[in-house]
Design an enzyme around this catalytic site. Structure first.
Site, PDB file in Angstrom:
ATOM      1  N   PRO A 264      33.726  42.121  34.450  1.00  9.32           N
ATOM      2  CA  PRO A 264      34.031  40.792  33.915  1.00  9.32           C
ATOM      3  C   PRO A 264      35.528  40.511  33.999  1.00  9.32           C
ATOM      4  O   PRO A 264      36.316  41.095  33.262  1.00  9.32           O
ATOM      5  CB  PRO A 264      33.544  40.873  32.462  1.00  9.32           C
ATOM      6  CG  PRO A 264      33.569  42.331  32.130  1.00  9.32           C
ATOM      7  CD  PRO A 264      33.280  43.056  33.395  1.00  9.32           C
ATOM      8  N   ASP A 441      39.836  43.919  33.787  1.00  7.62           N
ATOM      9  CA  ASP A 441      38.432  44.149  33.478  1.00  7.62           C
ATOM     10  C   ASP A 441      38.274  44.079  31.960  1.00  7.62           C
ATOM     11  O   ASP A 441      38.776  44.946  31.234  1.00  7.62           O
ATOM     12  CB  ASP A 441      38.010  45.520  34.012  1.00  7.62           C
ATOM     13  CG  ASP A 441      36.520  45.796  33.846  1.00  7.62           C
ATOM     14  OD1 ASP A 441      35.884  45.132  33.007  1.00  7.62           O
ATOM     15  OD2 ASP A 441      36.008  46.692  34.544  1.00  7.62           O
ATOM     16  N   HIS A 442      37.557  43.066  31.484  1.00  6.75           N
ATOM     17  CA  HIS A 442      37.468  42.845  30.042  1.00  6.75           C
ATOM     18  C   HIS A 442      36.634  43.898  29.325  1.00  6.75           C
ATOM     19  O   HIS A 442      36.601  43.948  28.080  1.00  6.75           O
ATOM     20  CB  HIS A 442      36.892  41.450  29.760  1.00  6.75           C
ATOM     21  CG  HIS A 442      37.539  40.772  28.599  1.00  6.75           C
ATOM     22  ND1 HIS A 442      38.175  41.458  27.591  1.00  6.75           N
ATOM     23  CD2 HIS A 442      37.670  39.459  28.266  1.00  6.75           C
ATOM     24  CE1 HIS A 442      38.658  40.618  26.692  1.00  6.75           C
ATOM     25  NE2 HIS A 442      38.368  39.391  27.082  1.00  6.75           N
ATOM     26  N   ARG A 443      35.947  44.775  30.064  1.00  7.16           N
ATOM     27  CA  ARG A 443      35.244  45.882  29.428  1.00  7.16           C
ATOM     28  C   ARG A 443      36.236  46.926  28.923  1.00  7.16           C
ATOM     29  O   ARG A 443      35.994  47.607  27.916  1.00  7.16           O
ATOM     30  CB  ARG A 443      34.280  46.551  30.418  1.00  7.16           C
ATOM     31  CG  ARG A 443      33.153  45.672  30.913  1.00  7.16           C
ATOM     32  CD  ARG A 443      32.349  46.393  31.993  1.00  7.16           C
ATOM     33  NE  ARG A 443      33.173  46.758  33.141  1.00  7.16           N
ATOM     34  CZ  ARG A 443      32.747  47.477  34.180  1.00  7.16           C
ATOM     35  NH1 ARG A 443      31.499  47.920  34.202  1.00  7.16           N
ATOM     36  NH2 ARG A 443      33.547  47.752  35.182  1.00  7.16           N
TER      37      ARG A 443
END
Length: 471
Positions: A264, A441-443
């Site tokens: 994401p 990467d929003h994770r």
């Protein structure tokens, strides 16, 4: 009376590892009838990682080339056969000679030829189903074994007396070979003027000028089967142009699709007054503080600013472990630099860049860029990256939304530096301004961490002295 026994040895497309299953033959350096020696480079191939020259592991006479230039060949497929001289012995029936050779070939799986830069693999490799176009090498052998190099150059109306096909590979440095490919020139047709018969850039330009001088209706047309040196230009009214997607371009497309639909993405932007950084770059250039031959550019300071920000916020230098459902914070920073090459976009990286001084980083950055431009980046140099910089400013672009390299948590886009009106010390004055864009990467990286990293990079570029206080 004794006679020499000759056996036929076959050289297969090496197992390149890293999950690659095929390679494209860019050029052959030998032809049937040529004598080759152990370790001699016989061809250049391109994988999805890089272009690599293949040395042959035995000595003998080239018997057959199974694929023409431009063919994509599966790993493990025979590409060339060589008649190898065996031990002298008593004469025997001709039919008896192939049997030992066949037995030797069957008993030889322990040794596997590998590409330069890779070690031998002990286990078996998994390959996808072989393409029907490359299933049977024998039918393709005929055009390759023909006396004239037909797969390389189309029929030419004008005489080409300079094309003296010999068994020797023309002498030229890698950049000159690359230029010859870009210009569509067969090096065997060029008259060398360099020391010891080495072909120079001037020789190529002179050859090209001589070929273009008459400009008849039936001028020589070079149709190389290798990839285009640059994106083909569509001529208005001339119809569509189709570009085969293979090699580096194919790998890049697959990686970007996988990244875009797996991680994401979040992108943040910031405009920065880099006037002091630009002055610092000029001072370093003029003073030679980093070394006389060291290349100094704004990209160097951007890279150092990113590395300093990572040292302050190591969580940005991370990877997502899907199997373990864990975030892995990497112990060292392997800094990738996106480089546009004639074969497509590649991202070689500087190993353990965070441990380098500004001078050491400058040297590594210069070597990385030069090697990439020559198309000689080793496959290992494109593995293991942890964070990347893409310099879109060199194209006059202000900013963008960069897509993460698979497995990395962040990528920084460095935009063009422009003189813009800026509020400085309470007055509107012209200043050197750029735009930075950080995708993450929003994770792994939340908005707070991503914002802190981007703010630190901007702060260092606005006040370069922070490299000392923060570093």
């Amino acid at each position: 009376m004794t006679t020499e026994v000759r056996s036929l040895r076959e050289f297969k497309m090496p197992d390149v590892g890293e999950g690659l299953t095929e390679a494209e033959i860019l050029s052959w350096y030998v032809k049937p009838g040529d004598t080759v020696t152990d370790g001699q480079v016989v061809c250049e191939v391109e994988t999805a990682k890089a272009a690599v020259e293949l040395p042959i592991p035995f000595t003998g006479t080239v018997e057959q080339l199974f694929f023409p230039e431009g063919a994509t060949v599966d790993v493990g497929t025979v590409i060339i056969s060589v008649a190898v001289a065996g031990e002298a012995g008593a004469p025997s029936a001709p039919a008896a000679a192939p049997a030992p050779a066949a037995a030797a070939a069957e008993a030889e799986p322990e040794r596997r030829e590998v590409l330069v830069g890779y070690g031998p693999r002990t286990g078996g490799s998994q390959r996808r189903a072989r393409r029907t176009t490359a299933a049977a090498p024998a039918p393709v052998a005929a055009p390759v074994a023909a006396p004239a190099p037909a797969p390389v150059v189309a029929p030419v109306a004008a005489p080409a007396p300079a094309v003296a096909v010999t068994g020797e590979r023309p002498l030229a440095k890698p950049p000159v070979r690359k230029l010859a490919k870009d210009l569509g020139i067969d090096l065997r047709a060029v008259t060398p003027t360099g020391p010891d018969g080495v072909i120079t850039r001037e020789d190529l330009h002179a050859h090209a000028a001589a070929a273009a001088a008459p400009a008849p209706a039936e001028a020589p047309v070079v149709e190389r089967a290798v990839e285009p040196a640059a994106a083909p230009v569509a001529v208005p009214g001339a119809g569509d142009v189709r570009v085969p997607v293979k090699g580096v371009r194919k790998a890049t497309a697959q990686a970007m699709v996988a990244s875009a639909f797996t991680a994401p993405h979040v992108t943040e932007f910031v405009q920065v007054d880099v006037t002091r950084t630009m002055k610092f770059v000029r001072r370093l250039k003029e003073s030679g503080e980093l070394g006389r031959d060291v290349r100094v550019s704004p990209l160097l300071l951007v890279a150092k600013a990113l590395l300093t920000a990572i040292k302050r916020h190591p969580g940005i230098n991370a990877q997502w472990d899907e199997a373990a459902q864990e975030i892995v914070i990497k112990g060292q920073v392997n800094l990738g630099i996106a480089a546009a090459t004639p074969r497509g976009l590649i991202v070689p990286n500087i190993k353990d860049a965070g441990a380098k001084t500004l001078s050491g980083l400058a040297v590594s950055l210069g070597e990385l860029i030069d090697t990439a431009r020559q198309g000689k980046t080793a496959p290992g140099d494109m593995q293991g990256g942890t964070v990347t910089i893409t310099n879109v400013g060199v194209f006059g672009v202000d900013s963008g939304t960069p897509i993460l390299n698979p497995g990395e948590a962040a990528i920084l886009a460095f935009g063009a530096v422009r003189e813009l009106p800026w509020v400085h010390k309470g007055k509107v004055v012209p200043r050197q301004v750029t735009t930075l864009a950080l995708s993450f990467d929003h994770r792994l990286v939340d908005g707070e961490l991503g914002s802190k990293v981007l703010a630190d990079i901007a702060g260092i570029l606005e006040y370069p002295k922070r490299l000392i206080t923060w570093g």
